[in-house]
Scaffold this active site. Structure first.
Site, PDB file in Angstrom:
ATOM      1  N   HIS A 261       0.852  -1.189   0.000  1.00 52.42           N
ATOM      2  CA  HIS A 261       0.000   0.000   0.000  1.00 52.42           C
ATOM      3  C   HIS A 261       0.885   1.235   0.000  1.00 52.42           C
ATOM      4  O   HIS A 261       1.941   1.231   0.631  1.00 52.42           O
ATOM      5  CB  HIS A 261      -0.916  -0.010   1.240  1.00 52.42           C
ATOM      6  N   GLU A 319      -7.773  -4.881  -0.325  1.00 48.50           N
ATOM      7  CA  GLU A 319      -8.325  -5.757  -1.354  1.00 48.50           C
ATOM      8  C   GLU A 319      -8.225  -7.234  -0.997  1.00 48.50           C
ATOM      9  O   GLU A 319      -8.978  -8.046  -1.509  1.00 48.50           O
ATOM     10  CB  GLU A 319      -7.606  -5.546  -2.699  1.00 48.50           C
TER      11      GLU A 319
HETATM   12  N1  COA Z   1       3.963  -7.575  -5.153  1.00 44.49           N
HETATM   13  C1  COA Z   1       5.228  -7.583  -5.546  1.00 44.49           C
HETATM   14  N2  COA Z   1       6.041  -6.516  -5.458  1.00 44.49           N
HETATM   15  C2  COA Z   1       5.513  -5.394  -4.959  1.00 44.49           C
HETATM   16  C3  COA Z   1       4.191  -5.316  -4.522  1.00 44.49           C
HETATM   17  C4  COA Z   1       3.401  -6.464  -4.629  1.00 44.49           C
HETATM   18  N3  COA Z   1       2.126  -6.470  -4.249  1.00 44.49           N
HETATM   19  N4  COA Z   1       3.941  -4.072  -4.071  1.00 44.49           N
HETATM   20  C5  COA Z   1       5.063  -3.381  -4.222  1.00 44.49           C
HETATM   21  N5  COA Z   1       6.015  -4.179  -4.760  1.00 44.49           N
HETATM   22  C6  COA Z   1       7.375  -3.820  -5.101  1.00 44.49           C
HETATM   23  C7  COA Z   1       7.392  -2.983  -6.350  1.00 44.49           C
HETATM   24  O1  COA Z   1       7.490  -3.782  -7.506  1.00 44.49           O
HETATM   25  C8  COA Z   1       8.604  -2.124  -6.155  1.00 44.49           C
HETATM   26  O2  COA Z   1       9.735  -2.814  -6.582  1.00 44.49           O
HETATM   27  P1  COA Z   1      10.846  -2.099  -7.485  1.00 44.49           P
HETATM   28  O3  COA Z   1      11.373  -0.996  -6.627  1.00 44.49           O
HETATM   29  O4  COA Z   1      11.783  -3.207  -7.748  1.00 44.49           O
HETATM   30  O5  COA Z   1      10.127  -1.596  -8.704  1.00 44.49           O
HETATM   31  C9  COA Z   1       8.691  -1.975  -4.642  1.00 44.49           C
HETATM   32  O6  COA Z   1       7.889  -3.006  -4.059  1.00 44.49           O
HETATM   33  C10 COA Z   1       8.115  -0.676  -4.201  1.00 44.49           C
HETATM   34  O7  COA Z   1       6.858  -0.558  -4.692  1.00 44.49           O
HETATM   35  P2  COA Z   1       6.190   0.805  -5.052  1.00 44.49           P
HETATM   36  O8  COA Z   1       5.836   0.772  -6.486  1.00 44.49           O
HETATM   37  O9  COA Z   1       6.960   1.958  -4.529  1.00 44.49           O
HETATM   38  O10 COA Z   1       4.885   0.711  -4.216  1.00 44.49           O
HETATM   39  P3  COA Z   1       3.747   1.724  -4.399  1.00 44.49           P
HETATM   40  O11 COA Z   1       3.608   2.431  -3.123  1.00 44.49           O
HETATM   41  O12 COA Z   1       3.840   2.537  -5.616  1.00 44.49           O
HETATM   42  O13 COA Z   1       2.594   0.685  -4.684  1.00 44.49           O
HETATM   43  C11 COA Z   1       0.719  -0.548  -4.703  1.00 44.49           C
HETATM   44  C12 COA Z   1       1.525   0.460  -3.925  1.00 44.49           C
HETATM   45  C13 COA Z   1      -0.569  -0.823  -3.928  1.00 44.49           C
HETATM   46  C14 COA Z   1       0.369   0.006  -6.072  1.00 44.49           C
HETATM   47  C15 COA Z   1       1.551  -1.851  -4.864  1.00 44.49           C
HETATM   48  O14 COA Z   1       1.864  -2.345  -3.599  1.00 44.49           O
HETATM   49  C16 COA Z   1       0.844  -2.897  -5.720  1.00 44.49           C
HETATM   50  O15 COA Z   1       0.945  -2.856  -6.925  1.00 44.49           O
HETATM   51  N6  COA Z   1       0.149  -3.858  -5.067  1.00 44.49           N
HETATM   52  C17 COA Z   1      -0.568  -4.857  -5.814  1.00 44.49           C
HETATM   53  C18 COA Z   1      -1.859  -4.320  -6.372  1.00 44.49           C
HETATM   54  C19 COA Z   1      -2.896  -4.077  -5.297  1.00 44.49           C
HETATM   55  O16 COA Z   1      -3.053  -4.842  -4.376  1.00 44.49           O
HETATM   56  N7  COA Z   1      -3.626  -2.967  -5.437  1.00 44.49           N
HETATM   57  C20 COA Z   1      -4.659  -2.565  -4.512  1.00 44.49           C
HETATM   58  C21 COA Z   1      -4.185  -1.387  -3.736  1.00 44.49           C
HETATM   59  S1  COA Z   1      -5.249  -0.976  -2.399  1.00 44.49           S
END
Ligand code: COA
Length: 370
Positions: A261, A319
């Site tokens: 998140h 989720e």
């Molecule tokens: N599975 C695998 N890797 C994940 C991950 C997940 N669920 N969530 C984050 N990461 C990884 C990213 O790939 C990133 O790696 P990188 O630096 O090698 O690219 C690292 O963790 C940091 O992630 P970041 O993109 O900074 O996190 P964010 O704050 O932008 O993303 C979400 C938050 C929710 C978008 C992300 O955690 C995600 O995509 N989760 C899965 C989708 C989901 O559940 N969405 C509903 C949200 S309520």
């Protein structure tokens, strides 16, 4: 030609507004909606109370509503579902809804028919009715689209379940869905809420702000994840297979849905609220089995993500258990994100009102590097 990547602000940690609508404490894992903590909401509130609190908070009124006001608002929501049913029928919208492959597109169509000039409160109530009626109508399995007529005597969650499934839900199912709808009714300056506020800041109408918000919520990084969470649980099948399945996905550079998140550094408190609500339904053997599998997958995903990203705290988000809860109350998978929108309508409408009262045109800048 250069393929140099452009830097695009994620507005991370930028404060873009003061709000009385909700407070998300990402470090402590705390959520307050219109003056009431998530724990208290889950324990004793209703969706009608939460929506009323949000509508009042947008006008700066933070006092507890008295029971009569909550009952009046509950009836207003019931009438709004009826009005929405008539309204969508008059506009010929039901047949257009069914043509949409994606139910979120159906919701956008339905919201785009909202009246532009009526006063905010009336349109906001109608919008909540439209969301529930349109989402349910889209999912009715028969091709003739026999959308059921809403029952204004029922609560919003009870009637929504009835409209989708056709039969009377149990009290436990209603309470589980009520917990869900309240818990997602507002959540700080998330992408769809910000979208709604940007649109409201141009002095556009509520329907337009809701169409934009629904478009933002549709994306898998925001509200589109719960369906894929169930797909993942189906693909894993048994707790023993979780380790290998997750390791393969991470090795392939894929994201594990329902984990991580932007704001929470701990487990999303809504995941905890849903897990407790699910225990109410736990007597059903299928729910029990799902819950056990979900817990095993969550634990394994959390362990492997902690190894892969030791500097981040990637734990279950809203989720993850949404998927299990909405399945347990008998909603079809493709209605998961629309059901999120049904709950969030209260927050979006309140933000549009708050933005209208206090805001000014939102207009950031970009640096030209071309
Ligand atoms: N599975 C695998 N890797 C994940 C991950 C997940 N669920 N969530 C984050 N990461 C990884 C990213 O790939 C990133 O790696 P990188 O630096 O090698 O690219 C690292 O963790 C940091 O992630 P970041 O993109 O900074 O996190 P964010 O704050 O932008 O993303 C979400 C938050 C929710 C978008 C992300 O955690 C995600 O995509 N989760 C899965 C989708 C989901 O559940 N969405 C509903 C949200 S309520």
């Amino acid at each position: 030609m250069t393929d140099q990547r452009l830097s695009v602000s994620k507005l991370e940690n930028e404060i873009v507004a003061e709000t009385r609508l909700s407070m998300v404490d990402g470090e402590a894992g705390r959520l307050i909606i219109a003056g009431k903590s998530l724990d208290a909401l889950a324990e004793e509130s209703t969706y009608a109370e939460t929506a009323l609190r949000l509508a009042r908070a947008a006008r700066g009124r933070m006092e507890d509503p008295d029971p009569d006001d909550i009952e009046t608002f509950d009836r207003r929501l019931g009438q709004a579902r009826r009005d929405a049913f008539e309204h969508l029928g008059e506009q010929g919208t039901f047949s257009v809804l069914r043509l949409q492959d994606d139910p979120m597109d159906a919701l956008k169509v339905a919201m785009s028919t909202l009246p532009v000039k009526d006063e905010h409160e009336a349109t906001a109530a109608l919008a909540m009715g439209v969301a529930a009626v349109a989402a349910a109508a889209w999912s009715r399995p028969d091709a003739n689209l026999k959308a059921l007529r809403p029952d204004p005597e029922l609560s919003h969650p009870a009637d929504y379940l009835r409209l989708v499934r056709g039969g009377e839900p149990t009290a436990q199912e209603v309470r589980a869905l009520e917990t869900y709808l309240m818990s997602v009714s507002d959540h700080g300056m998330n992408a769809s809420t910000f979208t709604a506020r940007v649109i409201a800041s141009t002095e556009s109408d509520l329907g337009s702000a809701l169409v934009g918000a629904i478009g933002a919520l549709k994306g898998p990084l925001h509200g589109g994840a719960p369906g894929p969470v169930l797909d993942m649980l189906d693909a894993i099948g048994s707790p023993d297979d979780a380790e290998e399945w997750i390791a393969e996905r991470l090795a392939a550079g894929e994201r594990i849905m329902g984990m991580g998140h932007r704001v929470y550094q701990v487990r999303d408190p809504r995941a905890t609220a849903f897990e407790s609500a699910l225990s109410l339904l736990g007597q059903q053997p299928e729910t029990q089995g799902r819950l056990e599998l979900a817990r095993a997958v969550e634990a394994e995903a959390e362990r492997q993500l902690a190894e892969a990203y030791p500097d981040r705290s990637l734990q279950a988000n809203v989720e993850f258990y949404t998927a299990v809860l909405l399945e347990a109350v008998g909603l079809p998978r493709d209605l998961f994100t629309p059901t999120f929108a049904v709950g969030r309508c209260a927050g979006w409408s309140a933000h549009v009102l708050e933005q209208g009262i206090h805001g000014r045109l939102i207009r950031p800048k970009a640096t030209y590097v071309g």
